[in-house]
Every structure is written in C-alpha cells, then in structure tokens.
Design a protein around this motif. Structure first.
Motif, PDB file in Angstrom:
ATOM      1  N   ALA A   1       0.756  -1.224  -0.070  1.00  0.00           N
ATOM      2  CA  ALA A   1       0.006   0.050  -0.006  1.00  0.00           C
ATOM      3  C   ALA A   1       1.010   1.108  -0.030  1.00  0.00           C
ATOM      4  O   ALA A   1       0.694   2.195  -0.620  1.00  0.00           O
ATOM      5  N   TRP A   2       1.892   1.357   0.776  1.00  0.00           N
ATOM      6  CA  TRP A   2       2.910   2.516   0.823  1.00  0.00           C
ATOM      7  C   TRP A   2       3.296   2.619  -0.733  1.00  0.00           C
ATOM      8  O   TRP A   2       3.336   3.936  -1.167  1.00  0.00           O
ATOM      9  N   TRP A   3       3.519   1.554  -1.450  1.00  0.00           N
ATOM     10  CA  TRP A   3       4.381   1.873  -2.796  1.00  0.00           C
ATOM     11  C   TRP A   3       3.203   2.221  -3.750  1.00  0.00           C
ATOM     12  O   TRP A   3       3.395   3.038  -4.425  1.00  0.00           O
ATOM     13  N   PHE A   4       1.937   1.543  -3.545  1.00  0.00           N
ATOM     14  CA  PHE A   4       0.779   2.056  -4.385  1.00  0.00           C
ATOM     15  C   PHE A   4       0.395   3.370  -4.125  1.00  0.00           C
ATOM     16  O   PHE A   4      -0.247   3.907  -5.149  1.00  0.00           O
ATOM     17  N   ARG A   5       0.530   3.951  -2.972  1.00  0.00           N
ATOM     18  CA  ARG A   5       0.290   5.099  -2.841  1.00  0.00           C
ATOM     19  C   ARG A   5       1.016   6.289  -3.710  1.00  0.00           C
ATOM     20  O   ARG A   5       0.876   7.336  -3.976  1.00  0.00           O
TER      21      ARG A   5
END
Length: 375
Positions: free
Chosen positions: A250-254
């Motif tokens: 999720a951190w990366w897809f943000r």
C-alpha cells in the motif's frame, strides 16, 4: 505522577519512578497507555539514534510503532500529502517519513523524537491529529506552539537521556511476580555482513531496532532508512508477514500516479483524502469508498494487471523477523514486494527449506542468532 486512568477510564492508576525518572511531564495529564507509548517510543528512537548517528522518530500507537524512520529524503508523495512549503529540517523529515509508513494508523499517535524538537516539527504537529510527544529537548518556542493543541491537553514529555534503564524488569501477573533481565543486548552492525552497503546497513539496523520495540509476533519491512510496513502482535508468523507485505504494498501503491490524483468529493478533509487514497492503494475499499473512487476515476481505476506491474517496481526492501521463520511461505510472501534481504534469528526446524526459498527468490538471508520478542 498522577495519571488520568490506567488502560481504561474505569481503571485508576498511579506511576512512581524507580530511581531517576526517564522523562518528566511538561504539559498534560497522561494515561497509562500514554506512558507505555512514551517509554517504548523513546527507547526505540534513542537506540536507533545511537546506531545511525542521525535523528530518528517513531509514530507510536498502542505501544507499537506505526512507523519509524531516520532523517532523510522526503519524496513528492509526502510533500503533496501535507501543507509543507519548504524543505523539511532533519527532525521534521524523520517524522514525515515515519508517519508516511501508515498515515491511517498514525492518526492520534504519540510522537517519539531522538533529538530536540524544532519549530518546524512543532508547527507541523499543530496541523495534524496527534496526542503527545516525547523528546530530549525543545527549541525555544516549540513548547508554546505544542501547548495549543487539544485545547491545552496535548501531552509534552521531556526525556532524560542520562536516566539509566533498570537492569531488571518486574511484572505482576495475577498472583505471580515475574522478574527478568532487561534486554540490553546491543543490535550493532557486527550482526550484519561486513561488506553490506552503508545505506542497507542503516536500514537493516533501523528495522531490527524497530522490531525489538514492537509487540510480537513482529515483521518489519524497511527501505531507505524508513519502515514501510510494520506488523505487530499476530499469533501466526505468516499472517504477520502478510500484514507487513500488505502495508508495504500500500505504501508503494500510494506512489502510483492514479492514487496520487485522488482528491475525493468536494470538501474532503486532508485525512479523509489520505484514507481514500489508502483504500485505493490497499485494493480493499468500503462500498462508500468504492463509489467515491468510481465517480472520480471511472475507467482510470487500476486493474489487477496495473497493480501487479506497479508492484514489480518495488525493490531493495529489507525484512526483519523478531523470531525464527517456521515455513517457506513467509519467504514467498516477502518476495512479492521486492525483498532483497531477510534478517531472522534462525534455528527453525525448517531452516533448510527457508534458506532454499531465499535462494530461489534471490534474497540474501542473514541469521543473527538474536531473538527480539516483546510482550
């Protein structure tokens, strides 16, 4: 020290120092949870500061770090998420990076800072939801800014770096009094390969120290001197791994352009916008969030193929386990987020299988012989 209450409002509580107090109250009246958060957070950032030689902060919720980071570069996603106009100071950059790991969990956190709180960090905290702070000092004017939060009830604590940590810990459980040695074993670069890149070394040390101060079972995914996925308190280690992988994903897809473009319905508040972007990043929005995202993005909603392609760009992730890895499924899940190194104590009966899985995925496996359980 008078406490508002213990763990719950119906539980009365008091706190008495044993020897030299680890910190003093400057403002506010804490609960027992606030003191637990402050104690655990301060130990984490102080230990990491000593190892990394630069400011470290942690965002603590319910005695577990939602994020922890050393001072370093702040990317456009972070700058776009908050009202920041100038390049952040080292202390502020550390906190921005720590809060960015899981900004939903950091809502209402207790902030632990290894260095003196400057005016930039104090001003920033004035605009976000946070319950308190612990730090070894405050620059002139910082305390006055922080006192204004929560109608004057914002907790401000000053840590004492010279206060000695007790050699033993006492815990009363039912009719038992348990005494154990405090975990003073140092986590140093000696536990890591000598040829490790300095940046990876610092990231590994930060992840190990974060794991040490996170309730078990614990898995920490870190990158570039910051935790990007912290999983705590799970009964199953593979569930803990999946949680850390999910948070890191999720951190990366943000950072995906479509996620960054999400504004929300007219009048959406900043935290609600962050939550909506997180809903898209996790791929698990509520029905209300699904409708809002569909209305705004339409056919720009990312597909499963879009997500897979973007996740393939995540790399250089270091993953730390506080206990031995029991099955290779932990390694298979770690490989989904570009993990290049796994650090664990070792000693599992499946050690050979775990090592084989790491070899298949091209992941370096480091066994420290050091378990980091916390309960």
């Amino acid at each position: 020290m008078h406490l508002r209450y213990g763990l719950n409002p119906h539980q009365r509580a008091t706190a008495e120092p044993i020897g030299r107090p680890p910190f003093r109250m400057i403002n506010g009246e804490p609960s027992m949870i606030n003191l637990l958060d402050a104690s655990n957070g301060w130990q984490l950032v102080a230990e990491a500061r000593a190892r990394l030689g630069r400011p470290v902060t942690a965002s603590i919720k319910h005695v577990a770090p939602a994020g922890a980071a050393a001072a370093g570069p702040v990317d456009d996603v972070i700058m776009d998420s908050w009202p920041i106009e100038d390049a952040p100071t080292p202390v502020l950059s550390a906190y921005l990076r720590a809060r960015d790991a899981d900004p939903r969990s950091s809502y209402g956190d207790l902030v632990a800072v290894s260095d003196s709180v400057d005016l930039d960090l104090a001003r920033f905290l004035g605009g976000v939801i946070s319950d308190g702070i612990v730090a070894p000092g405050y620059e002139p004017g910082a305390v006055e800014l922080l006192r204004r939060k929560k109608r004057g009830r914002f907790l401000i604590m000053e840590a004492d770096p010279a206060a000695a940590h007790p050699a033993e810990e006492l815990r009363q459980i039912g009719g038992l009094m348990i005494t154990q040695q405090t975990d003073h074993d140092e986590l140093t670069a000696d536990l890591l390969p000598a040829q490790l890149d300095p940046g990876d070394r610092d990231t590994a040390l930060l992840a190990m120290i974060t794991a040490r101060h996170t309730p078990s079972n614990t898995v920490v995914a870190a990158r570039d001197g910051a935790a990007i996925g912290v999983a705590a308190g799970q009964q199953s280690r593979v569930d803990c791994t999946r949680l850390a992988v999910g948070k890191a994903s999720a951190w990366w897809f943000r950072r995906h352009p479509t996620t960054r473009s999400v504004a929300g319905p007219p009048g959406t508040r900043r935290q609600d916008r962050l939550n909506l972007r997180l809903a898209l990043a996790t791929g698990d929005p509520t029905p209300l969030e699904s409708g809002q995202l569909l209305d705004e993005l339409g056919d720009r909603l990312p597909t499963a193929a879009d997500r897979a392609a973007w996740l393939a760009g995540l790399d250089r992730v270091i993953m730390v386990h506080d206990g031995a890895i029991p099955f290779r499924d932990n390694v298979d899940h770690a490989a989904r987020i570009g993990t290049t190194m796994i650090i664990e104590p070792g000693g599992s009966t499946a050690a050979d299988t775990v090592e084989q899985a790491c070899t298949e995925h091209g992941i370096a496996l480091i066994r420290t012989g050091r378990r980091l359980f916390l309960h």
